[in-house]
Motif scaffolding. Sequence first.
Motif, short mmCIF file in Angstrom:
data_model
loop_
_atom_site.label_atom_id
_atom_site.label_comp_id
_atom_site.label_asym_id
_atom_site.label_seq_id
_atom_site.Cartn_x
_atom_site.Cartn_y
_atom_site.Cartn_z
N PHE A 1 0.84 -1.21 0.00
CA PHE A 1 0.00 0.00 0.00
C PHE A 1 0.87 1.25 0.00
O PHE A 1 0.63 2.21 -0.75
CB PHE A 1 -0.93 0.01 1.21
N LEU A 2 1.88 1.27 0.85
CA LEU A 2 2.75 2.43 0.93
C LEU A 2 3.47 2.68 -0.39
O LEU A 2 3.59 3.83 -0.83
CB LEU A 2 3.77 2.23 2.06
N GLU A 3 3.94 1.62 -1.02
CA GLU A 3 4.68 1.78 -2.27
C GLU A 3 3.78 2.14 -3.44
O GLU A 3 4.12 3.02 -4.25
CB GLU A 3 5.45 0.49 -2.59
N GLU A 4 2.63 1.49 -3.52
CA GLU A 4 1.78 1.67 -4.69
C GLU A 4 0.82 2.84 -4.58
O GLU A 4 0.43 3.43 -5.60
CB GLU A 4 0.99 0.38 -4.95
N ARG A 5 0.42 3.18 -3.37
CA ARG A 5 -0.55 4.25 -3.20
C ARG A 5 0.08 5.52 -2.64
O ARG A 5 -0.01 6.59 -3.24
CB ARG A 5 -1.68 3.76 -2.28
N VAL A 6 0.70 5.40 -1.47
CA VAL A 6 1.23 6.59 -0.81
C VAL A 6 2.38 7.21 -1.61
O VAL A 6 2.39 8.41 -1.88
CB VAL A 6 1.69 6.27 0.63
N MET A 7 3.35 6.39 -2.00
CA MET A 7 4.49 6.93 -2.72
C MET A 7 4.10 7.45 -4.10
O MET A 7 4.63 8.46 -4.56
CB MET A 7 5.59 5.87 -2.83
N THR A 8 3.14 6.79 -4.73
CA THR A 8 2.67 7.27 -6.04
C THR A 8 1.93 8.58 -5.89
O THR A 8 2.14 9.54 -6.66
CB THR A 8 1.77 6.21 -6.70
N PHE A 9 1.05 8.67 -4.89
CA PHE A 9 0.26 9.88 -4.67
C PHE A 9 1.17 11.09 -4.43
O PHE A 9 0.91 12.19 -4.94
CB PHE A 9 -0.67 9.69 -3.48
N HIS A 10 2.24 10.89 -3.68
CA HIS A 10 3.14 12.00 -3.34
C HIS A 10 4.34 12.11 -4.29
O HIS A 10 5.24 12.91 -4.03
CB HIS A 10 3.64 11.84 -1.91
N ASP A 11 4.33 11.32 -5.38
CA ASP A 11 5.40 11.37 -6.38
C ASP A 11 6.77 11.16 -5.72
O ASP A 11 7.73 11.92 -5.95
CB ASP A 11 5.38 12.72 -7.12
N LEU A 12 6.87 10.09 -4.93
CA LEU A 12 8.09 9.82 -4.18
C LEU A 12 9.00 8.78 -4.84
O LEU A 12 10.15 8.62 -4.42
CB LEU A 12 7.75 9.36 -2.76
N HIS A 13 8.50 8.09 -5.85
CA HIS A 13 9.34 7.10 -6.53
C HIS A 13 10.52 7.81 -7.20
O HIS A 13 10.36 8.86 -7.83
CB HIS A 13 8.53 6.31 -7.55
N GLY A 14 11.69 7.21 -7.05
CA GLY A 14 12.89 7.86 -7.56
C GLY A 14 13.57 8.74 -6.54
O GLY A 14 14.70 9.19 -6.75
N HIS A 15 12.88 9.00 -5.44
CA HIS A 15 13.44 9.82 -4.37
C HIS A 15 13.73 8.99 -3.12
O HIS A 15 14.78 9.15 -2.49
CB HIS A 15 12.47 10.96 -4.00
N VAL A 16 12.79 8.12 -2.73
CA VAL A 16 12.95 7.28 -1.54
C VAL A 16 12.46 5.88 -1.83
O VAL A 16 11.77 5.63 -2.83
CB VAL A 16 12.17 7.86 -0.33
N GLN A 17 12.82 4.96 -0.96
CA GLN A 17 12.35 3.58 -1.07
C GLN A 17 12.18 3.00 0.32
O GLN A 17 12.68 3.56 1.30
CB GLN A 17 13.32 2.72 -1.89
N ILE A 18 11.46 1.87 0.39
CA ILE A 18 11.22 1.19 1.66
C ILE A 18 11.88 -0.18 1.64
O ILE A 18 11.68 -0.96 0.70
CB ILE A 18 9.71 1.02 1.93
#
Length: 256
Positions: free
Chosen positions: A119-136
Motif C-alpha cells: 500500500f505504501l509503495e503503490e498508493r502513498v508513494m505514487t500519490f506523493h510522487d516519491l518514486h525515484g526519491h525514496v524507497q522502503i
Amino acid sequence: KSTPEDTSSVGDEDWDDTVVPTPSVDLPPGAPSDAEVETKTLAWMKRAVIGLNLCPFAERPLKTKELSLHVARGDDPQTISEAVAEQLLRKRDERGTAFVIAPDFCPDDFDEYMAMVQFLEERVMTFHDLHGHVQIAAFHPDFTFDGSGDNIDVYTNRSPYPAFHVLREDEVGRAVKKLGGDPGKVWRRNKRLLEILEDNLGRLRVVKLLLGRGRRDGKKNEDEDDTHKTNGLVEEAMAQTRMEMETEDEEGGENS
C-alpha cells in the motif's frame, strides 16, 4: 487521502530518537516500552546489520547520526501508514535514513505486514510522487523471500519487530556504485555468509547471533569460551565470504 481505512487487501546516543506523535493506544500487558523497543532494535542493528555488514547503507548514517529511529505504537493501519508516510516525505528532502518500528502491527502475520508495504509503495508513494526519491526496505520477524522457503537467507531481513526502513535513492545509488553498480551483490554476499555460518555454527546459533540472544559485544555471559569460539568462526566466515566475492569480481572483469 493517502492512508488506508483498511490495508488487509493490499535509548542510545548513536541515533536521532525523534518522537513521532501518534494517538495514545492501550498496549496489552507485558508489551515492551518504547525505550525497550529502541534498545533492542539498535542492539540488533549494531550486532547483525552492521556487525555482519548485512546492509552497506546502514553503517554510515549510524556513525554520522543521520539514522533516525521512530516507534509507532498500536495495530491501527492508518496510524502506522501515517507514521511511515511522514518519514517518506521527510527523507525526500533530508539526508540520512529513517527506521520506523511498529512492534504491535502484525508481528505474527507477515502477509498482512507486506500488504501495508505494498500500500505504501503503490498508493502513498505514487500519490506523493516519491518514486525515484525514496524507497522502503521491509523487515519483519517472519520475513521470507518468494521461493526461499526456510533457507537461512531469510534472516537477512528478519528483525526483532516489524519495521520499515526508509532510504534515499541517491544515497542507495552511491552505495551501489561502490559495489560496481551491482545491487544484487549485497544479497549474494549475505546469502553466502549466512550459509557458511550455518555450516559452522548450526541454524539455532546463527539465529541467536542475528536476533540478539547471543553476544558479540565482549560482555560476559555463562560461557565465555563458547562466545570466543563463536566470534572466531564469524570472523573466519566473513573473511571467506570476502575472498569469494573478490574472486567473483575478478572473474566478472575477465568475462566483461
